[in-house]
Design an enzyme around this catalytic site. Structure first.
Site, PDB file in Angstrom:
ATOM      1  N   HIS A  12       1.290   5.833  40.679  1.00 25.34           N
ATOM      2  CA  HIS A  12       2.409   6.071  41.454  1.00 25.34           C
ATOM      3  C   HIS A  12       2.897   7.573  41.240  1.00 25.34           C
ATOM      4  O   HIS A  12       3.951   7.853  41.502  1.00 25.34           O
ATOM      5  CB  HIS A  12       3.631   4.976  41.069  1.00 25.34           C
ATOM      6  CG  HIS A  12       4.125   5.104  39.772  1.00 25.34           C
ATOM      7  ND1 HIS A  12       4.536   4.119  39.226  1.00 25.34           N
ATOM      8  CD2 HIS A  12       4.328   5.817  38.874  1.00 25.34           C
ATOM      9  CE1 HIS A  12       5.047   4.372  38.055  1.00 25.34           C
ATOM     10  NE2 HIS A  12       4.789   5.607  37.889  1.00 25.34           N
ATOM     11  N   HIS A  59      12.247   5.093  36.443  1.00 20.30           N
ATOM     12  CA  HIS A  59      12.259   6.228  35.590  1.00 20.30           C
ATOM     13  C   HIS A  59      13.540   6.682  35.167  1.00 20.30           C
ATOM     14  O   HIS A  59      13.494   7.983  34.945  1.00 20.30           O
ATOM     15  CB  HIS A  59      11.341   7.141  36.156  1.00 20.30           C
ATOM     16  CG  HIS A  59       9.838   6.745  36.214  1.00 20.30           C
ATOM     17  ND1 HIS A  59       9.253   5.804  37.124  1.00 20.30           N
ATOM     18  CD2 HIS A  59       8.731   7.062  35.439  1.00 20.30           C
ATOM     19  CE1 HIS A  59       8.210   5.673  37.022  1.00 20.30           C
ATOM     20  NE2 HIS A  59       7.604   6.424  36.100  1.00 20.30           N
ATOM     21  N   HIS A 193      -1.863   7.559  30.890  1.00 23.58           N
ATOM     22  CA  HIS A 193      -1.319   9.019  30.745  1.00 23.58           C
ATOM     23  C   HIS A 193      -0.260   9.175  29.912  1.00 23.58           C
ATOM     24  O   HIS A 193       0.517   8.189  29.390  1.00 23.58           O
ATOM     25  CB  HIS A 193      -0.749   9.191  32.304  1.00 23.58           C
ATOM     26  CG  HIS A 193       0.106   8.424  33.000  1.00 23.58           C
ATOM     27  ND1 HIS A 193       0.192   7.005  32.908  1.00 23.58           N
ATOM     28  CD2 HIS A 193       1.457   8.787  33.310  1.00 23.58           C
ATOM     29  CE1 HIS A 193       1.274   6.573  33.516  1.00 23.58           C
ATOM     30  NE2 HIS A 193       2.157   7.510  33.857  1.00 23.58           N
ATOM     31  N   GLU A 240       2.806   1.789  31.510  1.00 25.66           N
ATOM     32  CA  GLU A 240       3.005   1.207  32.766  1.00 25.66           C
ATOM     33  C   GLU A 240       1.678   0.230  32.840  1.00 25.66           C
ATOM     34  O   GLU A 240       2.018  -0.647  34.142  1.00 25.66           O
ATOM     35  CB  GLU A 240       2.832   2.317  33.834  1.00 25.66           C
ATOM     36  CG  GLU A 240       4.052   3.344  33.689  1.00 25.66           C
ATOM     37  CD  GLU A 240       4.088   4.323  34.492  1.00 25.66           C
ATOM     38  OE1 GLU A 240       5.063   5.111  34.687  1.00 25.66           O
ATOM     39  OE2 GLU A 240       3.179   4.632  35.144  1.00 25.66           O
TER      40      GLU A 240
HETATM   41  C1  DHB Z   1       3.349  11.582  36.449  1.00 26.95           C
HETATM   42  C2  DHB Z   1       2.984  10.124  36.206  1.00 26.95           C
HETATM   43  C3  DHB Z   1       3.870   9.123  36.400  1.00 26.95           C
HETATM   44  O1  DHB Z   1       3.781   7.843  36.339  1.00 26.95           O
HETATM   45  C4  DHB Z   1       5.367   9.488  36.474  1.00 26.95           C
HETATM   46  O2  DHB Z   1       6.080   8.669  36.631  1.00 26.95           O
HETATM   47  C5  DHB Z   1       5.486  10.720  36.492  1.00 26.95           C
HETATM   48  C6  DHB Z   1       4.531  11.803  36.636  1.00 26.95           C
HETATM   49  C7  DHB Z   1       2.354  12.603  36.242  1.00 26.95           C
HETATM   50  O3  DHB Z   1       1.092  12.397  36.163  1.00 26.95           O
HETATM   51  O4  DHB Z   1       2.443  13.643  36.803  1.00 26.95           O
HETATM   52 FE    FE Z   2       5.436   6.724  35.970  1.00 28.71          FE
END
Ligand code: DHB
Ligand code: FE
Length: 292
Positions: A12, A59, A193, A240
């Site tokens: 997302h 978030h 990530h 996540e």
């Molecule tokens: C990014 C990924 C995310 O899941 C998020 O909530 C905000 C930013 C990103 O990779 O930029």
């Molecule tokens: Fe996120």
């Protein structure tokens, strides 16, 4: 009776919403990512959901550190986007599904999941981006929606095992809904990530690939990881993955993989897509198609 037509798990990343707003789907950076979605659109045409249960993580928009429920569920008539990120054009509000929301609340609380029920709820990119990826034509949205939030902001977070149990309970509750409904369950987030700290930019392809495989046939193999282990393996925001585990758990065995995709990176994230369907549903659909 409500029937789960399938599960879609998808990343997302907010930059995806920006790319959609600017029409960048065919640009070199974005094309390999967006090219994975027409197969999902074709599948959605076949399974025709009319409701969505969206397992996602807020978030810090609707809930902040002052009040942060472990699990929360929307029971509103509609949900508006209020993501502060990219100054995106307005996204039309998403229709709610209060009757099914209240049924889920009744069932889940009876099963000892004490969710916070929200008659007002603002949604962020973790809700809007999967909706836009699955229904790129936007409003009028063809589905009524139920947001279900899992806390990934304020420790302690619920464990993978707990999220898996929540998913099982949602699956049972959906099958006990007395009205006809065709429900798609979406797991929003991941894959690996990490946005900040010494490991910013961290991506773990072997672990993501392991998850993409185990989520299909052996999801319980993933519920033994502690959240500290998941953060080590998938990055701080890779936690996540909990949404994917909960979404997968709504399906009864055996499960068939309809489609999957993995692309590194989108922004800072290993983008993942997984579409699952119950084997019985595939068989019923095939025989309905033959009879038609
Ligand atoms: C990014 C990924 C995310 O899941 C998020 O909530 C905000 C930013 C990103 O990779 O930029
Ligand atoms: Fe996120």
């Amino acid at each position: 009776m409500a029937r789960i037509v399938g599960v879609v798990c998808t990343s997302h990343v907010p930059a995806i919403g920006n790319a959609i707003a600017r029409g960048w789907q065919q640009e070199a950076y974005w094309k390999p990512f967006f090219d994975a979605y027409p197969a999902v659109h074709a599948w959605l045409e076949k399974v025709r959901p009319d409701g969505v249960v969206m397992l996602y993580n807020d978030h810090g928009l609707n809930f902040f550190l002052d009040k942060l429920p472990t699990f929360a569920i929307g029971a509103a008539e509609r949900y508006s986007n209020a993501d502060e990120g990219w100054g995106l054009p307005t996204i039309d509000p998403f229709p709610g599904y209060p009757a099914l929301s209240w049924h889920l609340i009744e069932s889940l609380v009876a099963e000892e999941f004490d969710l916070t029920s929200c008659q007002e709820m603002l949604v962020d990119h973790a809700f809007t981006v999967p909706m836009q990826l699955l229904w790129p034509r936007g409003a009028p949205w063809p589905v009524r929606t139920i947001p279900v939030c899992i806390n990934t902001v304020q420790h302690p977070l619920p464990s993978a095992a707990r999220c898996y149990k929540l998913g099982r309970a949602i699956g049972r509750a959906l099958s006990a809904f007395p009205q006809d409904a065709r429900v798609l369950v979406i797991g929003s987030g991941g894959l690996s990530h990490q946005l900040d700290g010494a490991r910013a930019g961290f991506i773990n392809k072997p672990f993501d690939e392991l998850c993409l495989t185990q989520l299909v046939h052996q999801p319980e193999a993933l519920i033994h990881y502690s959240n500290a282990e998941l953060v080590r393996l998938a990055g701080t925001q890779g936690i996540e993955l909990l949404m994917w585990i909960a979404a997968r758990a709504t399906l009864s065995e055996p499960v068939v993989k309809v489609h999957s995709h993995y692309h590194i990176p989108i922004s800072n994230t290993a983008s993942g897509l997984l579409v699952l369907e119950q084997e019985t549903a595939v068989r019923n659909r095939d025989s309905e198609a033959r009879a038609a």
